[in-house]
Design a protein around this motif. Structure first.
Motif, PDB file in Angstrom:
ATOM      1  N   TYR A 121      10.202  -0.705  -5.135  1.00  0.00           N
ATOM      2  CA  TYR A 121       9.171  -1.626  -6.894  1.00  0.00           C
ATOM      3  C   TYR A 121       8.503  -0.568  -7.635  1.00  0.00           C
ATOM      4  CZ  TYR A 121      10.206  -5.143  -3.612  1.00  0.00           C
ATOM      5  OH  TYR A 121      10.521  -6.420  -3.314  1.00  0.00           O
ATOM      6  N   SER A 142       3.187  -2.597  -8.188  1.00  0.00           N
ATOM      7  CA  SER A 142       3.380  -3.764  -6.958  1.00  0.00           C
ATOM      8  C   SER A 142       2.298  -3.539  -6.079  1.00  0.00           C
ATOM      9  CB  SER A 142       4.368  -4.103  -5.585  1.00  0.00           C
ATOM     10  OG  SER A 142       4.697  -2.540  -5.021  1.00  0.00           O
ATOM     11  N   GLY A 145       3.387  -2.556  -2.381  1.00  0.00           N
ATOM     12  CA  GLY A 145       4.359  -2.916  -2.029  1.00  0.00           C
ATOM     13  C   GLY A 145       4.829  -4.406  -1.758  1.00  0.00           C
ATOM     14  N   ASP A 146       3.170  -5.479  -1.753  1.00  0.00           N
ATOM     15  CA  ASP A 146       3.656  -6.902  -2.102  1.00  0.00           C
ATOM     16  C   ASP A 146       4.161  -7.182  -3.363  1.00  0.00           C
ATOM     17  OD1 ASP A 146       3.424  -9.287  -2.077  1.00  0.00           O
ATOM     18  OD2 ASP A 146       1.511  -9.505  -1.906  1.00  0.00           O
ATOM     19  N   ALA A 148       5.082  -9.689  -5.152  1.00  0.00           N
ATOM     20  CA  ALA A 148       4.273 -11.166  -5.183  1.00  0.00           C
ATOM     21  C   ALA A 148       2.839 -10.767  -6.011  1.00  0.00           C
ATOM     22  CB  ALA A 148       3.517 -12.006  -4.256  1.00  0.00           C
ATOM     23  N   CYS A 149       2.344 -10.050  -6.005  1.00  0.00           N
ATOM     24  CA  CYS A 149       1.005  -8.883  -7.061  1.00  0.00           C
ATOM     25  C   CYS A 149       1.629  -8.127  -7.776  1.00  0.00           C
ATOM     26  CB  CYS A 149      -0.193  -8.993  -5.526  1.00  0.00           C
ATOM     27  SG  CYS A 149      -1.562  -8.804  -7.805  1.00  0.00           S
TER      28      CYS A 149
END
Length: 237
Positions: A121, A142, A145-146, A148-149
């Motif tokens: 990412y 990110s 590392g997520d 989704a956010c």
């Protein structure tokens, strides 16, 4: 505020990825812009910078070896009405089109996120230099590392001091997955009054195995004239 040695920072990081350096020359006469790219894969290393009317674009050194151009072929540097845009991806065009429509860099980048290259990412880093030498740096990455956010950070420098600059890069170092850059852009001393001096320093200190290309531009703050240099590893072969 801690000021880092630019050569030391680069020498100690074998893989900062792609990086943007903005600042002011020691004599206070020029705005300083530098952008470098590095690569670990054959596809990433198979690139060179070529000059355009107002900046540069990336190009395959050997077109027969190009695999996926989606995240590696773009225009890192473009100009718009005296402003200079520098980024590590096609968000250069996003910012350019936003400025053309009367919007700011911040609004333009609200439409973008980090790169879709799981699991890294890769952050999108961007800079915008004004005719008076003030500048903004941004990173979209990110959250831990997520995917989704998306964490969006903007750093504005209204009155840069002579001989100082700020460096931001995509990765904090090598790894698998690659760890994203963290914190504020690194404050560095700019030791050169000419693009040739700075270019030589940067090119020599970037990791020899991983470096691919480097662009350096000095903008005269009196008349706006630009002096630019391009370094390509493939040109040395």
């Amino acid at each position: 505020m801690k000021t880092f040695d630019l050569a030391g920072l680069l020498r100690s990081n074998s893989y900062p990825g792609r990086g943007i350096l903005l600042g002011k020359s020691p004599n206070g006469k020029c705005a300083v812009i530098a952008y470098f790219i590095m690569g670990r894969s054959e596809n990433s290393r198979n690139r060179v910078f070529v000059a355009t009317k107002d900046g540069i674009r990336t190009q395959a050194f050997d077109p027969s070896k190009m695999m996926d151009p989606s995240l590696i072929i773009y225009a890192p540097v473009r100009g718009y009405e005296g402003q200079t845009i520098v980024t590590n991806g096609d968000q250069t065009d996003t910012i350019y089109n936003g400025l053309k429509e009367g919007h700011c860099m911040h609004r333009a980048l609200l439409t973008r996120t980090f790169e879709p290259d799981a699991p890294n990412y890769t952050p999108r880093i961007s800079g915008l230099v004004q005719p008076d030498g003030s500048y903004t740096l941004s990173i979209l990455k990110s959250m831990g590392g997520d995917p989704a956010c998306c964490l969006r950070q903007f750093f504005q420098y209204d009155t840069p001091a002579a001989g100082l600059g700020h460096l931001i890069h995509t990765y904090s170092g090598d790894g698998n997955p690659l760890p994203s850059f963290e914190g504020e852009p690194e404050t560095v001393a700019i030791p050169a009054d000419t693009p040739a001096e700075l270019g030589k320093l940067l090119w020599e200190k970037l990791n020899t195995e991983n470096k691919v290309s480097l662009f350096v531009r000095y903008l005269d703050l009196t008349d706006g004239k630009a002096e630019s240099l391009i370094y390509n590893k493939h040109a040395e072969a």
